[in-house]
Design a protein around this motif. Structure first.
Motif, PDB file in Angstrom:
ATOM      1  N   PRO A  48      15.124 -66.545  17.572  1.00 52.36           N
ATOM      2  CA  PRO A  48      16.317 -65.687  17.600  1.00 52.36           C
ATOM      3  C   PRO A  48      16.758 -65.459  19.032  1.00 52.36           C
ATOM      4  O   PRO A  48      15.956 -65.464  19.954  1.00 52.36           O
ATOM      5  N   SER A 145      19.076 -57.928  13.257  1.00 52.74           N
ATOM      6  CA  SER A 145      19.202 -58.779  14.429  1.00 52.74           C
ATOM      7  C   SER A 145      20.641 -58.912  14.834  1.00 52.74           C
ATOM      8  O   SER A 145      21.516 -58.928  14.012  1.00 52.74           O
ATOM      9  N   ASN A 147      22.520 -61.662  16.485  1.00 49.91           N
ATOM     10  CA  ASN A 147      22.265 -63.026  16.896  1.00 49.91           C
ATOM     11  C   ASN A 147      23.410 -63.619  17.699  1.00 49.91           C
ATOM     12  O   ASN A 147      23.757 -64.769  17.537  1.00 49.91           O
ATOM     13  N   ASP A 204      18.765 -64.221   6.800  1.00 50.59           N
ATOM     14  CA  ASP A 204      19.386 -63.815   8.067  1.00 50.59           C
ATOM     15  C   ASP A 204      20.776 -64.450   8.137  1.00 50.59           C
ATOM     16  O   ASP A 204      21.036 -65.321   8.959  1.00 50.59           O
ATOM     17  N   ASN A 207      22.980 -65.191  11.497  1.00 55.77           N
ATOM     18  CA  ASN A 207      22.337 -65.810  12.642  1.00 55.77           C
ATOM     19  C   ASN A 207      23.276 -66.858  13.235  1.00 55.77           C
ATOM     20  O   ASN A 207      23.841 -67.680  12.519  1.00 55.77           O
ATOM     21  N   ASN A 209      22.527 -69.240  15.698  1.00 51.72           N
ATOM     22  CA  ASN A 209      21.790 -70.207  16.503  1.00 51.72           C
ATOM     23  C   ASN A 209      22.301 -71.633  16.368  1.00 51.72           C
ATOM     24  O   ASN A 209      21.919 -72.495  17.160  1.00 51.72           O
TER      25      ASN A 209
END
Length: 761
Positions: A48, A145, A147, A204, A207, A209
């Motif tokens: 993460p 989170s 992200n 998640d 996210n 990424n």
């Protein structure tokens, strides 16, 4: 895309300064390998990107450390590949040094020491056996989170099922050659030779990424307008239909259909099996799928421009469109773009009443936005929809994916008038920035189409505006026709478009081509509209056009030889280099239901890739135009949200008060039907993601659809005692009297003086 009814090209072409190489590494040096591309059955999870994550806490001390210790796509990096273990990171000198400093190796001096050490080790094992399950079952699901680089919040994470009910896969990321399982359970192989990595973890769902290519920034890093290049493609004909982009399954079935209005009417009247308006949702489900997004990333592209109509939000009385359904699929588009590292340009493509009178605006015929007796009322309603969309995409869950908002596609600036259009643009700017937070670097770039007035007409417009862009749609095919061979157009984009784009990058700021194609003639099934013919064959109406020849050589792509294909590719490369930041129209053209093949081949990026007339890597376009006169970055700081952004001088804003005093082809605004801000404003629903936590199924937070709770103004609606024309009326005298005496005062608000924007340093 536009359909011109005359042979007059859009203004703006000027003698060019030639373009040079773009800011990319020398391809002769080779492109970097990637761990993901080597590990075709990749089952690891990328770290993460947030400083609050548990993995970050183990290996990093500072945010700067996070950047240097993050996942790398270069297996030849000695710092991250010096060990003997898989993946490099776990055996790198730096990694081991950090671990050794944190966990010093005990010195054993006696058997008693061995016994003590053994006891401690056993206790540690027991402790780990207890703590790790507690962390993953209880603690981690409660954490949220963020992200992305801005630290925006994301949804809770835990073991989960997807929103479609499919079980969560253990594989959440991968690269070239990895297997993708879609929501319906079908699979395909992800082909991306550019080091791109997909990322999707239903635990998640926000996210960021994923990375489209190794040379495109991942979504958790800020796209640098003016430095990073936009290599984009439109998803035309998907959520806003038009005959040319999806002729077979829709328009050819109903001979009376010429636009989505008449198509919707014909579908609704079709009570046979397979009929009905629900056919549109079948089209949304099948025309563009997740696999298209994967292929777009694999083609070296990093953006998609998605045309969205106003009926994604709502319809009003008498409007036959399928309401709200396309919004569901736009949410899927956000999810798929996030998964494959693509960014989105949301293009508000069809406005109530039509902003240009062309079939892709919903209804072919007349202009009714900022023009004609319903021009002000339809503009008021459109501004509400712009506000609603801006509130949604400015939420932290979406702002790193949907980073451009094209507020109105192709308004016809000449009949509307630049003054009225400028005032409308200014008010739209206020709406978007009010939704996203003025001066805070939040929310999308606001993209303005040039209204076919030409880029030079917007030079110096709205200086110090916070993150604005100018949109141009350069097409050759709707001008005068020529029978010259395709090879003769090799440098035409360089000499026609290059200088104008370069100049605008300095004179206005960030400028991009929201649409262009490989077409140099208007040959193609329904390209000009249903039953309107072609200029090239002399059959186009209205007007009289000389016959240039048969369209067959331009549409029979199965017979194209290598010379024709290479000539089209050369034209595409010259276009890409001249335009610098661009979105090709369009990704996909459907097959004709009569011939069974694509009949507008120069408009399909996908078909060109499959058959060899589109570049497999768009970066090779760099340098196609001569190496001189190219615009040099960076943009001015305020143009990208830096110092001075949003500090528009009061003298400037006072020049663009809303509403305008006059509406073209109608007269004084005070004498026209107008709405009043007393209605309920629609809030767009977010997607639903479910996950399992502590043996219970819960719903992940996906935002509430409204970023700024202080934005509480009511929506524009009609007044009960006022008379209104049909929003799509065209030319007609306004109703008389408009309203009762009391309602008349409420129908037309006093001109709005744009306040000096707030700014937070």
């Amino acid at each position: 895309m536009s359909y011109f009814s005359s042979d007059t090209p859009p203004l703006g072409a000027a003698q060019p300064r030639f373009l040079g190489a773009a800011l990319y590494d020398d391809p002769s040096n080779g492109y970097r390998d990637s761990f993901a591309s080597q590990n075709t059955q990749n089952t690891f999870r990328t770290a993460p990107s947030v400083v609050t994550s548990s993995v970050y806490a183990l290996t990093n001390d500072t945010p700067q450390a996070e950047q240097s210790a993050a996942y790398r796509d270069d297996p030849n990096d000695p710092e991250y590949n010096s060990g003997s273990g898989q993946g490099g990171n776990s055996n790198s000198p730096r990694y081991l040094a950090e671990k050794r400093s944190a966990y010093a190796i005990p010195r054993v001096k006696s058997k008693r020491g061995l016994i003590i050490a053994g006891s401690i080790l056993a206790a540690v094992i027991v402790l780990v056996a207890i703590v790790v399950p507690i962390y993953f079952v209880v603690i981690k699901p409660k954490s949220s989170s963020s992200n992305n680089s801005s630290g925006s919040p994301s949804s809770p994470t835990s073991t989960s099922t997807s929103s479609s009910g499919q079980p969560a896969s253990d594989v959440v990321t991968g690269g070239n050659g990895s297997t993708i399982t879609m929501e319906d359970g079908t699979t395909f192989t992800y082909l991306n030779p550019f080091g791109g990595t997909w990322y999707w973890d239903p635990q998640d769902p926000f996210n960021n990424n994923a990375q489209a290519q190794s040379w495109s920034l991942p979504l958790n890093q800020t796209f640098r307008f003016g430095i990073d290049k936009i290599f984009g493609v439109n998803l035309g004909g998907w959520l806003t239909t038009e005959p040319v982009s999806y002729a077979p399954a829709l328009y050819q079935k109903y001979p009376t259909a010429i636009d989505e209005w008449t198509l919707s009417e014909a579908m609704a009247a079709d009570t046979s099996p397979g009929g009905g308006l629900s056919q549109l949702e079948t089209h949304y489900q099948t025309f563009i799928t997740e696999q298209d997004f994967a292929e777009i990333a694999g083609a070296g592209l990093n953006f998609v421009r998605i045309p969205l109509p106003y009926w994604a939000i709502e319809v009003r009385s008498g409007e036959p469109f399928l309401p709200k359904t396309s919004w569901t699929y736009f949410l899927k588009a956000i999810q798929w773009a996030r998964k494959y590292g693509l960014r989105i340009n949301l293009d508000f493509h069809a406005l109530p009443g039509s902003q240009n009178g062309w079939n892709h605006s919903g209804k072919f015929g007349s202009i009714n936005v900022l023009y004609g007796p319903m021009g002000i009322a339809n503009a008021q309603r459109s501004l509400d929809y712009i506000r609603i969309l801006a509130e949604f995409i400015s939420q932290p869950e979406y702002q790193d994916v949907v980073i451009i908002f094209g507020i109105t596609n192709e308004p016809q600036g000449t009949p509307i008038g630049q003054d009225a259009l400028s005032r409308y643009y200014m008010q739209a700017y206020n709406n978007v920035r009010e939704a996203s937070g003025i001066g805070e670097g939040k929310g999308p770039f606001i993209s303005y189409h040039d209204g076919f007035l030409g880029l030079p007409q917007w030079a110096g417009w709205l200086p110090n505006a916070d993150r604005t862009a100018l949109d141009n749609h350069p097409y050759l095919c709707f001008d005068g026709q020529s029978s010259a061979p395709m090879s003769s157009y090799a440098q035409t984009p360089c000499t026609t478009w290059g200088a104008t784009m370069n100049t605008s990058m300095n004179a206005f700021g960030f400028t991009a081509a929201g649409e262009f194609s490989n077409a140099v003639t208007d040959c193609g099934l329904y390209l000009n509209g249903v039953g309107l013919g072609t200029r090239y064959e002399g059959t186009y109406t209205p007007g009289t056009w000389p016959v240039m020849g048969s369209c067959t050589p331009w549409t029979d792509w199965q017979s194209w030889n290598s010379t024709m294909k290479s000539s089209i590719e050369q034209f595409a490369l010259a276009s890409m280099d001249a335009l610098q930041n661009w979105f090709f129209w369009t990704w996909k053209i459907g097959n004709s239901s009569t011939s069974g093949v694509v009949e507008s081949p120069q408009w399909s990026y996908q078909l060109g890739l499959q058959n060899g007339w589109m570049p497999a890597d768009p970066r090779v376009a760099s340098g196609t135009c001569a190496n001189q006169g190219i615009w040099s970055p960076p943009l001015q700081a305020w143009q990208t949200g830096g110092a001075g952004a949003g500090q528009i001088a009061a003298a400037v804003t006072s020049s663009y008060t809303w509403p305008p005093a006059q509406i073209s082809n109608a007269g004084a605004v005070s004498l026209l039907p107008s709405y009043t801000p007393t209605g309920t404003v629609a809030t767009l629903p977010p997607p639903t993601f479910t996950y399992s936590s502590a043996h219970a199924v819960k719903t992940a937070s996906a935002g509430d659809g409204w970023e700024n709770p202080s934005d509480t103004a009511s929506g524009m609606v009609g007044i009960a005692s006022c008379s209104y024309l049909n929003p799509w009326v065209g030319t007609a005298p306004p109703p008389s009297p408009l309203c009762s005496s009391g309602a008349a005062a409420r129908a037309v608000p006093a001109p709005l003086i744009t306040p000096v924007p707030r700014h937070q340093s």
